[in-house]
Write a protein that holds these residues in place. Structure first.
Motif, PDB file in Angstrom:
ATOM      1  N   ASN A 121       0.813  -1.258   0.134  1.00  0.00           N
ATOM      2  CA  ASN A 121       0.217   0.075   0.067  1.00  0.00           C
ATOM      3  C   ASN A 121       0.772   1.112  -0.117  1.00  0.00           C
ATOM      4  O   ASN A 121       0.573   2.476  -0.508  1.00  0.00           O
ATOM      5  N   MET A 122       1.881   1.041   0.619  1.00  0.00           N
ATOM      6  CA  MET A 122       2.876   2.445   0.912  1.00  0.00           C
ATOM      7  C   MET A 122       3.633   2.883  -0.404  1.00  0.00           C
ATOM      8  O   MET A 122       4.205   3.817  -0.397  1.00  0.00           O
ATOM      9  N   GLU A 123       3.585   1.893  -1.380  1.00  0.00           N
ATOM     10  CA  GLU A 123       4.238   2.022  -2.587  1.00  0.00           C
ATOM     11  C   GLU A 123       3.223   2.986  -3.712  1.00  0.00           C
ATOM     12  O   GLU A 123       3.733   3.283  -4.876  1.00  0.00           O
ATOM     13  N   GLY A 160      15.816  12.999  -2.679  1.00  0.00           N
ATOM     14  CA  GLY A 160      16.002  12.743  -1.105  1.00  0.00           C
ATOM     15  C   GLY A 160      15.494  11.405  -0.956  1.00  0.00           C
ATOM     16  O   GLY A 160      15.271  10.592  -1.648  1.00  0.00           O
ATOM     17  N   THR A 161      15.434  11.125   0.346  1.00  0.00           N
ATOM     18  CA  THR A 161      15.201   9.685   0.978  1.00  0.00           C
ATOM     19  C   THR A 161      13.905   9.755   1.713  1.00  0.00           C
ATOM     20  O   THR A 161      13.742  10.770   2.633  1.00  0.00           O
ATOM     21  N   SER A 162      12.801   8.854   1.370  1.00  0.00           N
ATOM     22  CA  SER A 162      11.622   8.927   2.126  1.00  0.00           C
ATOM     23  C   SER A 162      11.095   7.677   2.735  1.00  0.00           C
ATOM     24  O   SER A 162      11.435   6.694   1.747  1.00  0.00           O
ATOM     25  N   SER A 163      10.465   7.429   3.626  1.00  0.00           N
ATOM     26  CA  SER A 163       9.797   6.031   4.203  1.00  0.00           C
ATOM     27  C   SER A 163       8.573   6.373   4.946  1.00  0.00           C
ATOM     28  O   SER A 163       8.410   7.141   5.708  1.00  0.00           O
ATOM     29  N   THR A 164       7.640   5.361   4.624  1.00  0.00           N
ATOM     30  CA  THR A 164       6.307   5.462   5.297  1.00  0.00           C
ATOM     31  C   THR A 164       6.073   4.055   5.474  1.00  0.00           C
ATOM     32  O   THR A 164       6.303   3.018   4.749  1.00  0.00           O
ATOM     33  N   GLY A 165       5.147   3.762   6.588  1.00  0.00           N
ATOM     34  CA  GLY A 165       4.757   2.472   7.034  1.00  0.00           C
ATOM     35  C   GLY A 165       4.285   2.249   8.127  1.00  0.00           C
ATOM     36  O   GLY A 165       3.970   3.247   9.116  1.00  0.00           O
ATOM     37  N   THR A 166       3.679   0.891   8.336  1.00  0.00           N
ATOM     38  CA  THR A 166       3.310   0.696  10.047  1.00  0.00           C
ATOM     39  C   THR A 166       3.759  -0.825  10.245  1.00  0.00           C
ATOM     40  O   THR A 166       3.867  -1.512   9.379  1.00  0.00           O
ATOM     41  N   VAL A 167       3.753  -0.973  11.576  1.00  0.00           N
ATOM     42  CA  VAL A 167       4.125  -2.298  12.014  1.00  0.00           C
ATOM     43  C   VAL A 167       3.107  -2.516  13.329  1.00  0.00           C
ATOM     44  O   VAL A 167       3.140  -1.822  14.289  1.00  0.00           O
ATOM     45  N   ASN A 168       2.106  -3.404  13.123  1.00  0.00           N
ATOM     46  CA  ASN A 168       1.253  -3.665  14.260  1.00  0.00           C
ATOM     47  C   ASN A 168       1.042  -5.008  14.806  1.00  0.00           C
ATOM     48  O   ASN A 168       1.537  -6.161  13.983  1.00  0.00           O
ATOM     49  N   TYR A 169       0.814  -5.277  15.874  1.00  0.00           N
ATOM     50  CA  TYR A 169       0.790  -6.697  16.545  1.00  0.00           C
ATOM     51  C   TYR A 169      -0.747  -6.611  17.102  1.00  0.00           C
ATOM     52  O   TYR A 169      -1.249  -5.591  17.667  1.00  0.00           O
ATOM     53  N   GLY A 170      -1.374  -7.751  16.741  1.00  0.00           N
ATOM     54  CA  GLY A 170      -2.869  -7.599  17.268  1.00  0.00           C
ATOM     55  C   GLY A 170      -3.403  -9.057  17.636  1.00  0.00           C
ATOM     56  O   GLY A 170      -2.460  -9.915  17.994  1.00  0.00           O
ATOM     57  N   ALA A 171      -4.640  -9.193  17.904  1.00  0.00           N
ATOM     58  CA  ALA A 171      -5.483 -10.619  18.218  1.00  0.00           C
ATOM     59  C   ALA A 171      -4.791 -11.585  17.361  1.00  0.00           C
ATOM     60  O   ALA A 171      -4.693 -11.328  16.143  1.00  0.00           O
ATOM     61  N   GLY A 179       5.344  -0.885   4.391  1.00  0.00           N
ATOM     62  CA  GLY A 179       6.218  -0.175   4.427  1.00  0.00           C
ATOM     63  C   GLY A 179       6.863   0.166   3.001  1.00  0.00           C
ATOM     64  O   GLY A 179       6.903  -0.752   2.263  1.00  0.00           O
ATOM     65  N   SER A 180       7.309   1.498   2.773  1.00  0.00           N
ATOM     66  CA  SER A 180       8.204   1.647   1.805  1.00  0.00           C
ATOM     67  C   SER A 180       9.347   2.576   2.003  1.00  0.00           C
ATOM     68  O   SER A 180       9.324   3.365   2.922  1.00  0.00           O
ATOM     69  N   LEU A 181      10.356   2.202   1.224  1.00  0.00           N
ATOM     70  CA  LEU A 181      11.573   3.063   1.236  1.00  0.00           C
ATOM     71  C   LEU A 181      11.892   3.523  -0.048  1.00  0.00           C
ATOM     72  O   LEU A 181      12.238   2.767  -1.111  1.00  0.00           O
ATOM     73  N   ARG A 632     -14.587  -8.432  15.168  1.00  0.00           N
ATOM     74  CA  ARG A 632     -13.699  -7.242  15.762  1.00  0.00           C
ATOM     75  C   ARG A 632     -12.167  -7.873  16.036  1.00  0.00           C
ATOM     76  O   ARG A 632     -11.951  -8.942  16.565  1.00  0.00           O
ATOM     77  N   TRP A 633     -11.263  -7.085  15.326  1.00  0.00           N
ATOM     78  CA  TRP A 633      -9.945  -7.302  15.330  1.00  0.00           C
ATOM     79  C   TRP A 633      -9.080  -6.041  15.638  1.00  0.00           C
ATOM     80  O   TRP A 633      -8.872  -5.121  14.952  1.00  0.00           O
ATOM     81  N   LEU A 634      -8.413  -5.880  16.854  1.00  0.00           N
ATOM     82  CA  LEU A 634      -7.823  -5.131  17.514  1.00  0.00           C
ATOM     83  C   LEU A 634      -6.252  -5.043  17.114  1.00  0.00           C
ATOM     84  O   LEU A 634      -5.672  -6.313  17.487  1.00  0.00           O
ATOM     85  N   MET A 635      -5.680  -4.254  16.801  1.00  0.00           N
ATOM     86  CA  MET A 635      -4.023  -4.243  16.485  1.00  0.00           C
ATOM     87  C   MET A 635      -3.650  -2.910  16.838  1.00  0.00           C
ATOM     88  O   MET A 635      -4.239  -1.866  16.948  1.00  0.00           O
ATOM     89  N   GLY A 636      -2.393  -2.933  17.290  1.00  0.00           N
ATOM     90  CA  GLY A 636      -1.480  -1.474  17.460  1.00  0.00           C
ATOM     91  C   GLY A 636      -0.216  -1.712  17.414  1.00  0.00           C
ATOM     92  O   GLY A 636       0.498  -2.942  17.256  1.00  0.00           O
ATOM     93  N   GLY A 637       0.389  -0.672  17.196  1.00  0.00           N
ATOM     94  CA  GLY A 637       1.747  -0.500  16.900  1.00  0.00           C
ATOM     95  C   GLY A 637       2.462   0.872  16.491  1.00  0.00           C
ATOM     96  O   GLY A 637       2.113   1.981  17.087  1.00  0.00           O
ATOM     97  N   VAL A 638       3.362   0.930  15.683  1.00  0.00           N
ATOM     98  CA  VAL A 638       4.002   2.065  15.164  1.00  0.00           C
ATOM     99  C   VAL A 638       3.810   2.317  13.678  1.00  0.00           C
ATOM    100  O   VAL A 638       3.813   1.618  13.002  1.00  0.00           O
ATOM    101  N   LYS A 639       3.605   3.651  13.501  1.00  0.00           N
ATOM    102  CA  LYS A 639       3.286   4.089  12.263  1.00  0.00           C
ATOM    103  C   LYS A 639       4.619   5.200  11.828  1.00  0.00           C
ATOM    104  O   LYS A 639       4.841   6.032  12.827  1.00  0.00           O
ATOM    105  N   TRP A 640       4.953   5.312  10.772  1.00  0.00           N
ATOM    106  CA  TRP A 640       6.128   6.304  10.457  1.00  0.00           C
ATOM    107  C   TRP A 640       5.943   7.018   9.385  1.00  0.00           C
ATOM    108  O   TRP A 640       5.482   6.420   8.228  1.00  0.00           O
ATOM    109  N   GLU A 641       6.376   8.376   9.049  1.00  0.00           N
ATOM    110  CA  GLU A 641       5.995   9.060   7.793  1.00  0.00           C
ATOM    111  C   GLU A 641       7.486   9.781   7.857  1.00  0.00           C
ATOM    112  O   GLU A 641       7.320  11.099   8.429  1.00  0.00           O
ATOM    113  N   ILE A 642       8.533   9.571   7.384  1.00  0.00           N
ATOM    114  CA  ILE A 642       9.883   9.960   7.334  1.00  0.00           C
ATOM    115  C   ILE A 642      10.254  10.576   6.262  1.00  0.00           C
ATOM    116  O   ILE A 642      10.217   9.822   5.102  1.00  0.00           O
ATOM    117  N   LYS A 643      10.515  11.891   6.002  1.00  0.00           N
ATOM    118  CA  LYS A 643      10.861  12.577   4.595  1.00  0.00           C
ATOM    119  C   LYS A 643      12.232  13.224   4.760  1.00  0.00           C
ATOM    120  O   LYS A 643      12.409  13.983   5.656  1.00  0.00           O
TER     121      LYS A 643
END
Length: 643
Positions: A121-123, A160-171, A179-181, A632-643
Motif C-alpha cells: 500500500n505504501m508504494e 532525497g530519501t523517504s519512508s512510510t509504513g506501519t508495524v502492528n501486532y494484534g489479536a 512499508g516503503s523506502l 472485531r480485530w484489534l491491533m496496535g503498533g508504530v506508524k512512520w512518515e519520514i521525509k
C-alpha cells in the motif's frame, strides 16, 4: 445503517464549515484515460484515492482500500488480503480490469485472483477507478470498470530519501505491517516495498447440524507476504527507463470458499511474480512515446481435504504495449497504440492451454470552449472470439460550477481457463464444471451524469448507468442429462453447477456521491467521501455470481489530520439477496454494516503510536456463502512518515 449516521454528521459539519478554497477537487489529472485529463474533462465517473488517504485509512490490504471507494463492492472470502472479488455496476468478479501503471495483471486462471496485487500500500501514489466500459482503451475484461494502481516514481518523488509504513501486532498472534523506502536523485530513483499479514486466524466454533452430525471447528489462518523492488533512470532530457519486480505469496485456510459441503477442508497456497519494464520518450512539443513489457508468473496449489490430491496450476501472462501521443494543436490531442499478450496455463486438472490476443486503438480528445469530446476506436483479435471492434465516445460540458457528462462504449470478455476447463470429476456432484464451448461476452454500456461544486472543495455527483449484455458467463445448476457428454463421466441424475452463457442480461442503476477536501492551517486537513449506489439486473436466468451483487451499497470514509493527531474511519452498508447453506448451517444475511477505524498520535518527527480496529461493531457477516469473515480485530503498533 445507524452506524453510518456518525459519518453523515461529520460530513454535514465539514460542508457547512467549508470556507477555505485553497484546494480544488477538479484539478486532479487522470492517467487511466490514456490521454491525461482533468476529472471534469473525461466525461466519465472516476474516483481517485490519493496517497494521503492510502496512508491514513484503516486498511491493511489493497482490497480494504477499494471497499472505501464509492460504487466498488468487494466480496472478500477472508480478512487481511486472503482473497476478494471486485464488482462494479452489476459486474461479475471477472468483468473488472486491474492495472499496475497501466499494465494488466488479471489472472488467466480465474478472476478470483485479480485482487492479488504484488505492491505494498505504501508504494502506491494513487488508485484511479474508472467505472463502466474501458475495453476501447485497454481491451478485453474492462466491462464493469478499470482499476489503475499508479506507483510512486519520477513525477511523484522528491529528491532525497523517504519512508512510510506501519508495524502492528494484534489479536490471534497477528503481525500486520507494510512499508516503503524510496531514494531519488536528479537522474535515478530506487524503491523498496514490503508487507506482511500473518495470523493463526480467528476461531470458527463447531456447528451442530443435528443430533448425530457436528462440523468440527477450525481457524482461518493466513500467511501473506510481499516484497517489491522498483527503479528508474533518466537517460537524458528525452528518455526515461523504469523497472519493477514484485513477489507475493499467500498461504491460507480456504474452507467453504468454493463449496458448501461438510467435507470441504480446503487450504490454498498461491504465489505471484510480476515484472515490468518501461521506456519512455517525451519531447518539448508534448509528444510522448512509451514502450512497455510485463511478465507475470503465478501459481496455485489447492487442497480440498487432507486425503485428496492437490490441484496444481501454473499460469503465465506476457503483455506488450506501445503507445504514442501527439498534440496536434491546443484543441486536439491524438493517441494511438498497440497491444499484444500471451496467456498460458499448466494444470493437472484443467490441462495445458495457451492463447494470444492482439489489439490496436486510436484516440482523440477535442477541446473547444467548455466542451471536451473523446472518441476511441479499437480493433482486437483474440483466439477465443476472432476480430472485435470496440468504440467509445465520451463528452463533458462545463458550465461554471456544473459539469454535465455522458459516455457510451462497447466491451467484451472471453471465458477464463477455470470457466472453460474446470472439469476434474474427483469431487463428483458438488464441483463446478467448466464448459469449453462458452461464447465470449459482449455488451454496450452507457452513463449520463452531473458534477456540481457548491464550494471549490466540495463535489456532489450523480450518475445514471446502464448496460445491455449478451452471453454473460455464470454457473447454472444443471442436470447431468443436459450437460455435454464430452466433459467426462458424470454421476447419473446428479445436478452440477455448470458454466453457461446467459443470453440477455440488462443492468441499470444510480450512483450518488459527496466528496469534500478541506485544508486546515499548518498542513492539516479533513477529507471525506460518501457514496450510495443502486444496482438492478434483469434476466431470465441469474447464476451464482450474477445473483450475488449488492442492490444497495453505501461506501464512506473520513480522514482527519490535526497537529499530532491522525484519525480515520471507513464504513460500508450492503444489501443483497439472502442465501442459506443448510449443509453447513451457514447464512448469508440480506444486509450488514461494517466499520473500520484508526487513530495515530505523533510522538516525534514523523513517528506515531498507531491503534487500529477492523470491524468495530463485531458484525457477524459473510460476503460469499459459507466463508465467514473475521469479527472485531484489534491491533496496535508504530506508524512512520519520514521525509
Amino acid at each position: 445503517m445507524k452506524k453510518l449516521i456518525i459519518i453523515l454528521i461529520i460530513f454535514s459539519l465539514a460542508v457547512s464549515s467549508s470556507a477555505q478554497n485553497s484546494f480544488s477537487l477538479d484539478t486532479l489529472v487522470v492517467q487511466t484515460t490514456r490521454i491525461p485529463l482533468k476529472v471534469n474533462e473525461t466525461g466519465r465517473s472516476i474516483n481517485i484515492l490519493t496517497k494521503e488517504q492510502i496512508q491514513d485509512l484503516p486498511a491493511t490490504t489493497f482490497y480494504e482500500l477499494l471497499q472505501a471507494i464509492s460504487g466498488v463492492e468487494i466480496q472478500s472470502r477472508g480478512g487481511f488480503g486472503v482473497q476478494g472479488d471486485i464488482l462494479m455496476r452489476g459486474s461479475t468478479f471477472s468483468q473488472v480490469l486491474v492495472l499496475i501503471d497501466g499494465m494488466k495483471i488479471n489472472d488467466p486462471l480465474t478472476g478470483h485472483f485479480n485482487c492479488y496485487v504484488p505492491v505494498s500500500n505504501m508504494e502506491i501514489e494513487r488508485i484511479e477507478v474508472l467505472k463502466g466500459a474501458g475495453a476501447s482503451m485497454y481491451g478485453p475484461d474492462a466491462v464493469g470498470g478499470v482499476i489503475n494502481i499508479i506507483t510512486k516514481g519520477f513525477d511523484s518523488l522528491k529528491n532525497g530519501t523517504s519512508s512510510t509504513g506501519t508495524v502492528n501486532y494484534g489479536a490471534n498472534n497477528l503481525i500486520s505491517s507494510t512499508g516503503s523506502l524510496f531514494h531519488k536523485s536528479n537522474k535515478f530513483y530506487l524503491g523498496l516495498g514490503v508487507s506482511m499479514n500473518k495470523s493463526i486466524g480467528d476461531s470458527i466454533l463447531p456447528v451442530v447440524l443435528d443430533s448425530t452430525t457436528t462440523l468440527e471447528g477450525y481457524r482461518n489462518f493466513f500467511d501473506i507476504k510481499n516484497i517489491s523492488f522498483s527503479a528508474g533512470f533518466k537517460i537524458n532530457d528525452l528518455w526515461k527507463l523504469k523497472v519493477r519486480s514484485s513477489i507475493l505469496s499467500s498461504d491460507f485456510n480456504a474452507r467453504y470458499f468454493y463449496t458448501s459441503y461438510p467435507s470441504d477442508k480446503s487450504t490454498e497456497i498461491t504465489s505471484n511474480w510480476f515484472n515490468r519494464v518501461q521506456i519512455q520518450r517525451k519531447t518539448s512539443s508534448g509528444s510522448l512515446l512509451d514502450i512497455n513489457a510485463s511478465y507475470k508468473r503465478s501459481t496455485d496449489n489447492f487442497l480440498y481435504s487432507p486425503t485428496s490430491d492437490t490441484n496444481v496450476h501454473k499460469m503465465d501472462y506476457l503483455n506488450f504495449t506501445v503507445n504514442n501521443s501527439i498534440e496536434i494543436n491546443h484543441k486536439l490531442d491524438v493517441k494511438f497504440g498497440a497491444q499484444g499478450d500471451l496467456r498460458k496455463i499448466e494444470s493437472n486438472d484443467r490441462g495445458n492451454h495457451s492463447d494470444y490476443h492482439f489489439g490496436a486503438y486510436i484516440m482523440g480528445v477535442y477541446k473547444s470552449n467548455n466542451i471536451v469530446l473523446t472518441t476511441i476506436l479499437r480493433e482486437d483479435y483474440d483466439q477465443n472470439y476472432g476480430f472485435e471492434f470496440c468504440p467509445q465516445i465520451n463528452a463533458a460540458y462545463n458550465i461554471s460550477n456544473i459539469v454535465i457528462r455522458a459516455s457510451a462504449g462497447k466491451s467484451i470478455r472471453a471465458a477464463d481457463y477455470t470457466e472453460r476447463y474446470n472439469n476434474n470429476l474427483a469431487f463428483k456432484t458438488y464441483l463446478r464444471l467448466g464448459n469449453p464451448n462458452l461464447i465470449a461476452e459482449r455488451g454496450w454500456s452507457e452513463e449520463i451524469g452531473v458534477n456540481y461544486y457548491p464550494y471549490k472543495n466540495v463535489l456532489l455527483k450523480a450518475t445514471a448507468f446502464s448496460r445491455q449484455s449478451n452471453n454473460i458467463i455464470d454457473y447454472i445448476l444443471t442436470n447431468e442429462s443436459d450437460i455435454d457428454n464430452n466433459i467426462g463421466s458424470l454421476q447419473p441424475g446428479a445436478d452440477y453447477q455448470f458454466a453457461k452463457n446467459i443470453k440477455d442480461v440488462n443492468v441499470y442503476g444510480l450512483e450518488l456521491e459527496l466528496n469534500t477536501r478541506i485544508p486546515i492551517r499548518n498542513d492539516n486537513y479533513f477529507h471525506g467521501q460518501l457514496g450510495y449506489t443502486f444496482t438492478d439486473i434483469t434476466s431470465d436466468t441469474l447464476g451464482i455470481y450474477l445473483s450475488s451483487f449488492a442492490k444497495h451499497l453505501i461506501n464512506a470514509q473520513v480522514t482527519l489530520k490535526y497537529n499530532a493527531f491522525q484519525f480515520s474511519l471507513s464504513g460500508l452498508y450492503k444489501e443483497r439477496n439472502a442465501q442459506l447453506a443448510e449443509s453447513i448451517s451457514s447464512t448469508l444475511q440480506s444486509n450488514y454494516t461494517l466499520l473500520n477505524g484508526r487513530v495515530a498520535y505523533e510522538l516525534k518527527n514523523g513517528i506515531f503510536i498507531n491503534i487500529q480496529v477492523l470491524n468495530l461493531t463485531n458484525t457477524i457477516y459473510q460476503n460469499i456463502l459459507g466463508a465467514k469473515m473475521p469479527g472485531r480485530w484489534l491491533m496496535g503498533g508504530v506508524k512512520w512518515e519520514i521525509k
